[in-house]
Design a protein around this motif. Sequence first.
Motif, PDB file in Angstrom:
ATOM      1  N   GLU A   1     -14.422   6.386  11.319  1.00 50.59           N
ATOM      2  CA  GLU A   1     -14.303   4.928  11.254  1.00 50.59           C
ATOM      3  C   GLU A   1     -13.387   4.552  10.096  1.00 50.59           C
ATOM      4  OE1 GLU A   1     -16.020   1.235  12.815  1.00 50.59           O
ATOM      5  OE2 GLU A   1     -17.164   3.086  13.018  1.00 50.59           O
TER       6      GLU A   1
ATOM      7  N   ALA B   1     -13.112  -7.122   9.044  1.00 45.44           N
ATOM      8  CA  ALA B   1     -12.118  -6.321   9.770  1.00 45.44           C
ATOM      9  C   ALA B   1     -10.876  -6.162   8.900  1.00 45.44           C
ATOM     10  CB  ALA B   1     -11.771  -6.998  11.096  1.00 45.44           C
TER      11      ALA B   1
ATOM     12  N   GLY C   1      -6.864  -4.982  12.203  1.00 45.92           N
ATOM     13  CA  GLY C   1      -7.459  -5.800  11.145  1.00 45.92           C
ATOM     14  C   GLY C   1      -6.448  -6.664  10.415  1.00 45.92           C
TER      15      GLY C   1
ATOM     16  N   ARG D   1      -6.292  -1.742   8.410  1.00 41.40           N
ATOM     17  CA  ARG D   1      -6.327  -0.293   8.244  1.00 41.40           C
ATOM     18  C   ARG D   1      -5.284   0.355   9.151  1.00 41.40           C
ATOM     19  NH1 ARG D   1      -8.633  -1.236   4.196  1.00 41.40           N
ATOM     20  NH2 ARG D   1     -10.828  -0.901   3.710  1.00 41.40           N
TER      21      ARG D   1
ATOM     22  N   ARG E   1     -11.710   2.885  15.216  1.00 34.90           N
ATOM     23  CA  ARG E   1     -12.318   4.214  15.210  1.00 34.90           C
ATOM     24  C   ARG E   1     -11.347   5.190  15.851  1.00 34.90           C
ATOM     25  NH1 ARG E   1     -17.518   4.952  18.059  1.00 34.90           N
ATOM     26  NH2 ARG E   1     -16.625   3.627  19.665  1.00 34.90           N
TER      27      ARG E   1
ATOM     28  N   CYS F   1     -12.686   2.001   7.758  1.00 32.95           N
ATOM     29  CA  CYS F   1     -13.221   0.713   7.304  1.00 32.95           C
ATOM     30  C   CYS F   1     -13.193   0.642   5.780  1.00 32.95           C
ATOM     31  CB  CYS F   1     -14.628   0.517   7.803  1.00 32.95           C
ATOM     32  SG  CYS F   1     -15.742   1.823   7.337  1.00 32.95           S
TER      33      CYS F   1
ATOM     34  N   THR G   1     -10.366   0.036  19.136  1.00 35.02           N
ATOM     35  CA  THR G   1     -10.519  -1.172  18.328  1.00 35.02           C
ATOM     36  C   THR G   1     -11.483  -2.085  19.077  1.00 35.02           C
ATOM     37  OG1 THR G   1      -8.719  -2.306  19.444  1.00 35.02           O
ATOM     38  CG2 THR G   1      -8.139  -1.028  17.491  1.00 35.02           C
TER      39      THR G   1
END
Length: 265
Positions: free
Chosen positions: A263, A139, A132, A142, A2, A265, A19
């Motif tokens: 975020e 996860a 990740g 990213r 984030r 994701c 994280t």
Amino acid sequence: MRFCILGSGSSGNAALVVTENARVLVDAGFSARKLATLLDTVGESLDRIDAVFLTHEHGDHAAGIEGLKKFPQIRVFANDATARAVQSGLDHRPAWQIFQTGGRFLFRDLLVESFAVPHDAQEPVGFRFTSGHDGDLFAPRRSLAWFTDLGHAPQNVHECIRECEVVVVESNHCPDLLKNDTRRPWSLKQRISGRHGHLSNLATVELLAAVASPRWRRIYLTHLSRECNSRAAVELAFAAIRGTLNTCEFSIVEQGQSTPFYELC
Ligand SMILES: [Zn+2]
Ligand SMILES: [Zn+2]
């Protein structure tokens, strides 16, 4: 991972990356008291921060290091030249963690890479933060790129931002507003618009248009000059490229503004 920007501009720059196992600041260009207030607004506090990653020694990026001595758990990552420049103005010795520009290392579950940028400081850098793993459903891998002070964007910056989901880049000034500004002497205007100064709105548009990565999800336009730029000027400069990069959101971060968490994701 984030991410939020606590503030950006010549009066101070700082952002927060969170994280699963790390809470880090990118730059600390506000007093510790102000950083505490800014963190409080996003439900965080300096007690919980593990580290600061410094791009360069200018006050709008490193002014908070002195006040952070009250938080000895915070490790301060910088390259050697930046650490020396910041240390010369300090009364205490922070927990320096020296990295080599151009290298990569793990801080807990965060992969950190630094990139040399052309700016009038000792050894300024931009960062790429990655968390990740490839193929991990919960996860996924990213990345976020951070480039706030640079006079032009060399090829290494193009390569770095291509594979990121989030790009934070400066859109410092509107050349016309800078030219017509009556408060800045000619020499300072030359420095700002020079090859080791700051990116103009047009230069940032050109950088983004040249790379135009389909991976981008969000671009933060930051470090706006208070007198020599405006939201309207940035909107105008980016109007055409917004249509081209239509899978990507743009967020203009004005001085005195912070952003909500985003975020990755
Ligand atoms: Zn700077
Ligand atoms: Zn700056």
